[in-house]
Scaffold this active site. Structure first.
Site, mmCIF file in Angstrom:
data_model
loop_
_atom_site.group_PDB
_atom_site.id
_atom_site.type_symbol
_atom_site.label_atom_id
_atom_site.label_comp_id
_atom_site.label_asym_id
_atom_site.label_seq_id
_atom_site.Cartn_x
_atom_site.Cartn_y
_atom_site.Cartn_z
ATOM 1 N N ASP A 50 0.780 -1.254 0.000
ATOM 2 C CA ASP A 50 0.000 0.000 0.000
ATOM 3 C C ASP A 50 0.806 1.297 0.000
ATOM 4 O O ASP A 50 1.827 1.391 0.682
ATOM 5 C CB ASP A 50 -0.863 0.081 1.270
ATOM 6 C CG ASP A 50 -1.611 -1.177 1.577
ATOM 7 O OD1 ASP A 50 -1.628 -2.092 0.754
ATOM 8 O OD2 ASP A 50 -2.193 -1.238 2.678
ATOM 9 N N GLN A 79 4.192 0.428 2.145
ATOM 10 C CA GLN A 79 4.385 -0.824 2.871
ATOM 11 C C GLN A 79 5.520 -1.577 2.189
ATOM 12 O O GLN A 79 5.460 -1.852 0.983
ATOM 13 C CB GLN A 79 3.086 -1.643 2.829
ATOM 14 C CG GLN A 79 1.938 -1.003 3.593
ATOM 15 C CD GLN A 79 2.070 -1.233 5.076
ATOM 16 O OE1 GLN A 79 1.794 -2.330 5.556
ATOM 17 N NE2 GLN A 79 2.483 -0.215 5.826
HETATM 18 C C1 FRU Z 1 -3.991 -3.643 2.657
HETATM 19 C C2 FRU Z 1 -3.322 -4.059 3.941
HETATM 20 C C3 FRU Z 1 -3.701 -3.135 5.082
HETATM 21 C C4 FRU Z 1 -2.568 -3.311 6.034
HETATM 22 C C5 FRU Z 1 -1.402 -3.503 5.109
HETATM 23 C C6 FRU Z 1 -0.424 -4.516 5.590
HETATM 24 O O1 FRU Z 1 -3.355 -4.163 1.537
HETATM 25 O O2 FRU Z 1 -3.633 -5.395 4.263
HETATM 26 O O3 FRU Z 1 -4.955 -3.417 5.635
HETATM 27 O O4 FRU Z 1 -2.398 -2.207 6.860
HETATM 28 O O5 FRU Z 1 -1.917 -3.927 3.858
HETATM 29 O O6 FRU Z 1 0.755 -4.467 4.810
#
Ligand code: FRU
Length: 495
Positions: A22, A38
């Site tokens: 994300d 992420q």
């Molecule tokens: C969405 C998600 C979020 C979480 C993150 C973990 O893709 O699952 O809900 O915060 O990615 O990497």
């Protein structure tokens, strides 16, 4: 390791190596755009997620910054620093994110240096120590945080993505004076997971990455409120959706539910920000459509979408378009002569490539179909078809992506994608297609369809063609080769 993976995009942002999902902390700070994401720098797998960080002054060229958040050796984020946002706490850049430990995910804070490069976690983390009491939830993570009110009556408000078991996805609303102590207000809105009219707009049992913003003609003061979320269920990422409606007091009153991108999970967990030009800019995560083994071999995975400017049309639907700054990368302009499309298929010998930006306007009579073929090998064994069609009666149409022949590799995802296409009385379709190796973003009359393609003969899969069935006029066709956004062409893998 494939040091030069032919599927690695060159003008979409990717991580330097490892795993990306994300977009996080999306913002413009002192004129500079910040994109956090992420990130697992150690391997192309979703494990012990860090926050990667990149900056840009033009939304096109990105500079890697030091990793912003690293999971703790102990404490509330020892298993990962999950999604969140960046807010301005009286001049102090502050991240609100989900700290993960074991199966728990709880809101945490980190304060940044003035240049947003170095981050210090708050000693009081997690700042909300448990999900709302007495509610049977499916999950509890991801944050949307804003400041609201005026004068003495200014408060922070926060949404946390969640779901109520037996009911549906939910955005829980909280309030705070200092970002550290939060009062639970209640559910802002709850979906209905039992309602599954169609797979394509099921709202799921949990809402990931909720994002609330207002769009309107009159700045953002009046206008329509938009609540974006990604529908999730039992570990499966379904698709992004949005409600339009009115946010007032402690509730959101929806008027309609819409699909955000017809690519479904290929444009997942979007986040947006309002920039200095007053634009609502959105990024999403383009998941992979190849196997974990293929990702491991490649050494990287996950693509950030191109930045999109999001506006509203007269019927209250979002209109999405790549930001005009992408024009900075355009070179070698090619045009195709306007006129009726009389053949079901013609190869455009002058337009070829795996880094292209195509803009075309088509006019479809009732019952007509037009198609644009991309990433075609000379023998046609691999090809991907973007198709727009108009129903026999009226002004509705369909946008479709045929990937059945996009790859001869039986292990990659080649499921077709489709969605509704609004057409005026004149059957006009403004089609924009951006091809960047494995990343494909299509916009038809403002409706996006994002996907991934992995031809097995990537160096040969550079053909482009057009064709039609029925009465279709090509009003314009412009194509540009796109330069790489990274100085040396391919994004090098590190180390
Ligand atoms: C969405 C998600 C979020 C979480 C993150 C973990 O893709 O699952 O809900 O915060 O990615 O990497």
């Amino acid at each position: 390791r494939a040091l030069r993976d032919p599927h690695r995009p060159r003008f979409h942002f990717t991580s330097p190596g490892g795993w990306l999902n994300d977009p996080n902390g999306l913002s413009q700070w002192d004129g500079v755009y910040h994109l956090f994401y992420q990130y697992n720098p150690l391997a192309p797998a979703h494990h012990r997620i860090h926050w990667g960080h990149a900056t840009s002054t033009d939304l096109v060229h990105w500079t890697d910054e030091p990793v912003a958040l690293v999971p703790g050796t102990d404490g509330p984020d020892r298993d990962g620093c999950w999604s969140g946002v960046l807010v301005d706490d009286g001049g102090v850049p502050t991240l609100v994110y989900s700290g993960r430990h074991g199966e728990h995910e709880l809101p945490c804070l980190a304060r940044g240096s003035a240049d947003l490069k170095y981050w210090t976690k708050d000693r009081a983390n997690p700042v909300i120590t448990a999900p709302p009491e007495g509610v049977d939830i499916t999950a509890f993570r991801d944050h949307c945080v804003w400041r609201e009110g005026s004068g003495e009556d200014v408060v922070w408000r926060q949404l946390v993505g969640s779901g109520i078991r037996g009911a549906g996805g939910t955005a829980f609303l909280y309030e705070s004076d200092d970002l550290r102590t939060w009062r639970y207000v209640g559910p802002l809105l709850t979906g209905d997971a039992s309602q599954n009219r169609g797979e394509l707009d099921w709202t799921g049992t949990m809402w990931e990455c909720v994002d609330l913003f207002r769009l309107g003609e009159d700045g953002e003061a009046s206008g329509t409120d938009v609540l974006v979320f990604s529908a999730w269920d039992e570990g499966t990422t379904h698709h992004p959706l949005y409600w339009t409606g009115r946010y007032e007091g402690d509730t959101f009153t929806p008027t309609a539910l819409h699909r955000l991108d017809y690519g479904g999970r290929y444009f997942y967990a979007p986040q947006s920000t309002r920039d200095d030009l007053g634009r609502r800019i959105m990024f999403g995560w383009l998941q992979e459509g190849r196997t974990d083994e293929a990702n491991a071999q490649a050494g990287w995975c996950g693509v950030m979408s191109l930045p999109r400017a999001v506006t509203l049309d007269a019927n209250g639907n979002l209109i999405q378009a790549p930001v005009p700054e992408l024009g900075l990368l355009r070179k070698d302009h090619l045009q195709v002569a306007a006129g009726p499309l009389t053949s079901p298929y013609t190869q455009l010998h002058r337009v070829r490539g795996d880094q292209l930006d195509i803009e075309t306007t088509l006019r479809l009579a009732p019952g007509a179909t037009a198609r644009l073929v991309v990433r075609e090998t000379p023998d046609g064994a691999e090809r991907t078809v973007v198709e727009v069609s108009r129903a026999h009666d009226g002004t509705v149409g369909t946008l479709r992506l045929h990937r059945e022949n996009s790859s001869l590799d039986p292990t990659v995802d080649t499921e077709p994608r489709y969605g509704g296409l609004p057409l005026g009385d004149d059957g006009r379709v403004d089609l924009r297609v951006l091809i960047d190796h494995s990343a494909l973003e299509v916009f038809a009359n403002g409706r996006p369809l994002t996907a991934r393609l992995y031809p097995t003969r990537p160096d040969e899969a550079v053909g482009v063609g057009i064709g039609a069935d029925g009465d279709v006029t090509l009003e314009r066709f412009d194509a540009w080769q796109m330069a790489s956004a990274f100085p040396d062409g391919p994004r090098p893998l590190w180390p």
